[in-house]
Write an enzyme that holds these catalytic residues in place. Structure first.
Site, PDB file in Angstrom:
ATOM      1  N   ALA A  20       2.634   3.625  14.072  1.00  0.00           N
ATOM      2  CA  ALA A  20       2.003   2.359  14.441  1.00  0.00           C
ATOM      3  C   ALA A  20       2.500   1.866  15.790  1.00  0.00           C
ATOM      4  O   ALA A  20       1.711   1.467  16.663  1.00  0.00           O
ATOM      5  CB  ALA A  20       2.255   1.311  13.355  1.00  0.00           C
ATOM      6  N   ARG A  49       8.355  10.198  10.483  1.00  0.00           N
ATOM      7  CA  ARG A  49       8.704  11.621  10.442  1.00  0.00           C
ATOM      8  C   ARG A  49       9.083  12.087   9.048  1.00  0.00           C
ATOM      9  O   ARG A  49       9.148  13.291   8.788  1.00  0.00           O
ATOM     10  CB  ARG A  49       9.827  11.929  11.434  1.00  0.00           C
ATOM     11  CG  ARG A  49      11.206  11.460  11.054  1.00  0.00           C
ATOM     12  CD  ARG A  49      12.189  11.723  12.193  1.00  0.00           C
ATOM     13  NE  ARG A  49      13.547  11.339  11.861  1.00  0.00           N
ATOM     14  CZ  ARG A  49      14.470  12.192  11.455  1.00  0.00           C
ATOM     15  NH1 ARG A  49      14.185  13.467  11.309  1.00  0.00           N
ATOM     16  NH2 ARG A  49      15.705  11.774  11.196  1.00  0.00           N
ATOM     17  N   ALA A  51       7.233  11.345   6.403  1.00  0.00           N
ATOM     18  CA  ALA A  51       6.008  11.391   5.600  1.00  0.00           C
ATOM     19  C   ALA A  51       5.606  12.836   5.340  1.00  0.00           C
ATOM     20  O   ALA A  51       5.326  13.586   6.273  1.00  0.00           O
ATOM     21  CB  ALA A  51       4.882  10.650   6.311  1.00  0.00           C
ATOM     22  N   GLY A  53       3.279  13.795   2.547  1.00  0.00           N
ATOM     23  CA  GLY A  53       2.000  13.985   1.872  1.00  0.00           C
ATOM     24  C   GLY A  53       0.833  14.248   2.794  1.00  0.00           C
ATOM     25  O   GLY A  53       0.020  15.120   2.542  1.00  0.00           O
ATOM     26  N   GLU A 119      -4.483  14.133  -3.727  1.00  0.00           N
ATOM     27  CA  GLU A 119      -3.343  13.355  -4.190  1.00  0.00           C
ATOM     28  C   GLU A 119      -3.819  12.293  -5.171  1.00  0.00           C
ATOM     29  O   GLU A 119      -5.019  12.062  -5.336  1.00  0.00           O
ATOM     30  CB  GLU A 119      -2.596  12.732  -3.004  1.00  0.00           C
ATOM     31  CG  GLU A 119      -1.962  13.788  -2.105  1.00  0.00           C
ATOM     32  CD  GLU A 119      -1.080  13.205  -1.020  1.00  0.00           C
ATOM     33  OE1 GLU A 119      -0.828  11.985  -1.032  1.00  0.00           O
ATOM     34  OE2 GLU A 119      -0.643  13.973  -0.145  1.00  0.00           O
ATOM     35  N   HIS A 239       8.174   5.481  -5.428  1.00  0.00           N
ATOM     36  CA  HIS A 239       7.626   6.835  -5.518  1.00  0.00           C
ATOM     37  C   HIS A 239       8.119   7.484  -6.807  1.00  0.00           C
ATOM     38  O   HIS A 239       9.299   7.386  -7.144  1.00  0.00           O
ATOM     39  CB  HIS A 239       8.039   7.678  -4.315  1.00  0.00           C
ATOM     40  CG  HIS A 239       7.184   8.889  -4.137  1.00  0.00           C
ATOM     41  ND1 HIS A 239       7.323  10.018  -4.918  1.00  0.00           N
ATOM     42  CD2 HIS A 239       6.156   9.155  -3.289  1.00  0.00           C
ATOM     43  CE1 HIS A 239       6.420  10.913  -4.557  1.00  0.00           C
ATOM     44  NE2 HIS A 239       5.698  10.422  -3.564  1.00  0.00           N
ATOM     45  N   ARG A 283       0.457   5.566  -8.363  1.00  0.00           N
ATOM     46  CA  ARG A 283       1.907   5.749  -8.273  1.00  0.00           C
ATOM     47  C   ARG A 283       2.692   4.795  -9.172  1.00  0.00           C
ATOM     48  O   ARG A 283       3.690   5.193  -9.789  1.00  0.00           O
ATOM     49  CB  ARG A 283       2.371   5.580  -6.824  1.00  0.00           C
ATOM     50  CG  ARG A 283       2.102   6.783  -5.959  1.00  0.00           C
ATOM     51  CD  ARG A 283       2.558   6.534  -4.538  1.00  0.00           C
ATOM     52  NE  ARG A 283       2.404   7.744  -3.738  1.00  0.00           N
ATOM     53  CZ  ARG A 283       2.583   7.782  -2.429  1.00  0.00           C
ATOM     54  NH1 ARG A 283       2.919   6.682  -1.782  1.00  0.00           N
ATOM     55  NH2 ARG A 283       2.425   8.910  -1.766  1.00  0.00           N
ATOM     56  N   HIS A 351       9.990   3.144  -2.218  1.00  0.00           N
ATOM     57  CA  HIS A 351       9.292   3.981  -1.249  1.00  0.00           C
ATOM     58  C   HIS A 351       8.555   3.198  -0.175  1.00  0.00           C
ATOM     59  O   HIS A 351       8.701   3.486   1.010  1.00  0.00           O
ATOM     60  CB  HIS A 351       8.304   4.876  -1.998  1.00  0.00           C
ATOM     61  CG  HIS A 351       7.552   5.837  -1.126  1.00  0.00           C
ATOM     62  ND1 HIS A 351       8.186   6.727  -0.273  1.00  0.00           N
ATOM     63  CD2 HIS A 351       6.216   6.060  -0.967  1.00  0.00           C
ATOM     64  CE1 HIS A 351       7.286   7.455   0.362  1.00  0.00           C
ATOM     65  NE2 HIS A 351       6.081   7.065  -0.022  1.00  0.00           N
ATOM     66  N   ARG A 386      -0.420   0.767  -2.896  1.00  0.00           N
ATOM     67  CA  ARG A 386      -0.986   1.602  -1.843  1.00  0.00           C
ATOM     68  C   ARG A 386      -1.517   2.913  -2.394  1.00  0.00           C
ATOM     69  O   ARG A 386      -0.850   3.586  -3.180  1.00  0.00           O
ATOM     70  CB  ARG A 386       0.071   1.879  -0.770  1.00  0.00           C
ATOM     71  CG  ARG A 386      -0.422   2.826   0.321  1.00  0.00           C
ATOM     72  CD  ARG A 386       0.587   2.961   1.432  1.00  0.00           C
ATOM     73  NE  ARG A 386       1.802   3.651   1.046  1.00  0.00           N
ATOM     74  CZ  ARG A 386       1.940   4.968   0.969  1.00  0.00           C
ATOM     75  NH1 ARG A 386       0.907   5.758   1.204  1.00  0.00           N
ATOM     76  NH2 ARG A 386       3.108   5.502   0.650  1.00  0.00           N
ATOM     77  N   SER A 391      -0.927   5.270   4.289  1.00  0.00           N
ATOM     78  CA  SER A 391       0.029   4.556   5.143  1.00  0.00           C
ATOM     79  C   SER A 391      -0.033   5.038   6.587  1.00  0.00           C
ATOM     80  O   SER A 391      -0.067   4.228   7.523  1.00  0.00           O
ATOM     81  CB  SER A 391       1.449   4.694   4.595  1.00  0.00           C
ATOM     82  OG  SER A 391       1.807   6.058   4.464  1.00  0.00           O
TER      83      SER A 391
END
Length: 565
Positions: A20, A49, A51, A53, A119, A239, A283, A351, A386, A391
């Site tokens: 972002a 860095r 992440a 999934g 997912e 998570h 989740r 998470h 989420r 994300s």
């Protein structure tokens, strides 16, 4: 990326170097801003860095934007802002293509097409990965390389102490610069026309977290102190699957998407006890199912079983796991585990924070001159929970949007009024007061009390106890000097706001689960989700007359009743 000819004298400070913040800086400088990016560690060390999934997006001809919208709204339990979700989904493909143009090499099959990943809670395998399970690292490397080649000034090892506010407008940042290990830093104030918070989340609130140690809620805390509105802090996603051996290490949801299952210590699959989608339920549902099973077996971890996926031959399976999930495979084997041949122990961990600094659809906060993007922001996309792999997409979409308007906003001198977000009225009742007594503030105690009383499962008694302990720490006199001491103060500020929000929201919804407030039954939730999906299928973009926060237990139960009839 649109380029505006010429330059402006608008100076923007971006705080944070994840997806972002980096895209905000790149877009702002292309629109003529003079940009300074400050980051707490080195430029490459951001939550992005980590992440694994991937990034979700409608990139395939047989997928549909309305389906991604519906999946996001259903996962968010009706508390997402439909307009924000529509922006996320509609602009997501363009941002993914921008990442590709900047050098991100998403995985492709032999025919040259993108490899599809499935997912939890997605109705279509729309997840793109890079390097198997190293998507975040691939994105971070590409964006950092482009940023270093741009005109953006970078200050590393710069810790945000506070926002500078003058005449009701943010006008700069107060930093500690250069503190590394035992080397003390110096205080420095940098002025600007706009400040963009891209500081990530607050995983260090909890004893068990997938986040790096830099995730101490610095941006949210600074925004609270400056008077900006924050919302939905009660919604913290846990998570489901983190390795229970050695240091915390996240095992991506994509592993379950490939067919891995969750089993108890006797080898029984238990996730279907909680939801018909089993391991691929949202989740929050899976994480609580694991926590419930762990409680039933005296706290011992459950197991993630990948021994039946891809091939009956263990050697072929091992080769597949190593190729598809190289980072996870390496971490598993470093702990002496062979997940191709035996299930591996896992446990939930904190998470992702769905709430944060309240923003509009361009990252503007309620405080003029202040923007927020990424996990530090509450854009309205995620609602109460989420959707997996949204994300990175949110960071890309809303980071670019903020970067595109900073120069224009500064030139106009106009700051739109950000409507205050409706929040539950506090019903905490009288609490205990410890009056500054007890042990001094320390991070480990704060993390322990948050994990025990404001974690996966909450109730009024535990939350009130947590609130009392936090208040006692606030009553103590401290004078922080070092970065770590300021981090502890930030964690205390965010923890207090989170616990207050959790006390105020008495109903269970999404990632916020109150065991003492008669949460909806599982069959009600499932039927309600199905009915919500039917409504959204018929009307995929809720009309303006529909309130943006359209969830309540009563509405969900009404959906459930209609679904059964």
């Amino acid at each position: 990326m649109t380029t505006t000819s010429g330059t402006t004298d608008v100076h923007a400070i971006v705080v944070g170097s994840g997806i972002a913040g980096l895209l905000t800086a790149l877009h702002a400088v292309e629109h003529g801003c003079r940009v300074t990016l400050v980051t707490k560690d080195v430029l490459e060390h951001a939550n992005t860095r980590f992440a694994q999934g991937g990034i979700a997006g409608v990139m395939f001809d047989d997928d549909a934007a309305d389906d991604h919208v519906r999946d996001t709204l259903v996962a968010g339990a009706g508390l997402s802002d439909p307009a924000a979700v529509r922006v996320l989904v509609d602009e997501g493909p363009a941002r993914i293509r921008e990442l590709i143009s900047l050098g991100v090499a998403f995985d492709r099959d032999e025919a040259g097409g993108f490899v599809k990943g499935l997912e939890a809670a997605h109705s279509y395998p729309r997840i793109l990965h890079a390097g198997g399970d190293a998507t975040g690292t691939a994105i971070e490397k590409a964006l950092v390389a482009r940023l270093r080649a741009s005109d953006v000034a970078v200050i590393e090892h710069a810790f945000l102490v506070d926002l500078v506010v003058e005449d009701g407008r943010v006008s700069g940042v107060d930093l500690i610069v250069g503190e590394v290990d035992a080397t003390p830093g110096r205080r420095e104030i940098i002025t600007s026309d706009a400040v963009v918070l891209a500081t990530g989340g607050a995983g260090e609130l909890y004893a068990h977290s997938t986040n790096p140690e830099v995730a101490t809620g610095d941006g949210i805390a600074a925004a609270i102190r400056a008077g900006a509105e924050v919302t939905d802090l009660e919604f913290f996603q846990f998570h489901p699957t983190v390795l229970a051996v050695g240091d915390s290490f996240l095992v991506s949801e994509a592993v379950r998407g490939e067919g891995a299952t969750l089993v108890d210590e006797h080898g029984r699959r238990f996730a279907f006890d909680a939801h018909p989608d089993g391991e691929l339920a949202p989740r929050d549902v899976v994480a609580r199912a694991i926590a419930h099973q762990m409680e039933a077996q005296d706290g011992r971890p459950v197991f993630l079983d990948a021994t039946h996926i891809h091939s009956e031959d263990p050697a072929e399976r091992a080769a597949f796991l190593s190729r598809r999930f190289p980072t996870i495979d390496r971490a598993v084997r470093e702990r002496g585990l062979d997940w191709a041949r035996e299930p591996i122990p896992v446990t939930p961990a904190a998470h992702y924070l769905m709430g944060g600094v309240t923003t509009d659809l361009f990252g503007r906060s309620s405080l003029p001159g202040l923007y927020a993007v990424g996990e530090v922001a509450r854009t309205g996309v995620h609602g109460a929970n989420r959707l997996a792999s949204n994300s990175l997409l949110e960071g890309a979409v809303f980071g670019a949007r903020a970067g595109d308007v900073i120069a224009e906003d500064a030139a106009s001198g106009i700051w739109p009024e950000i409507p205050r977000t409706a929040a539950p009225e506090s019903a905490a009742g009288p609490g205990w007061r410890l009056g500054g007594r007890g042990r001094p503030l320390n991070r480990e105690d704060l993390q322990a009390i948050m994990w025990a009383h404001a974690g996966l499962v909450r109730d009024s008694s535990g939350l009130r106890l947590a609130a009392a302990v936090l208040e006692s720490w606030r009553d103590q006199e401290r004078a922080p000097v070092t970065e770590s001491e300021f981090e502890d103060e930030n964690l205390l500020t965010v923890a207090t706001a989170l616990v207050d929000a959790a006390l105020a929201r008495r109903e269970s919804v999404g990632a916020h689960f109150r065991s003492d407030e008669n949460p909806p039954r599982v069959d009600d939730v499932v039927a309600g989700q199905a009915a919500m999906a039917d409504v959204l299928a018929a009307n995929p973009y809720p009309p303006d007359s529909m309130p943006s926060r359209w969830w309540s237990d009563d509405i969900f139960r009404e959906y459930a009743t209609k679904a059964r009839s």
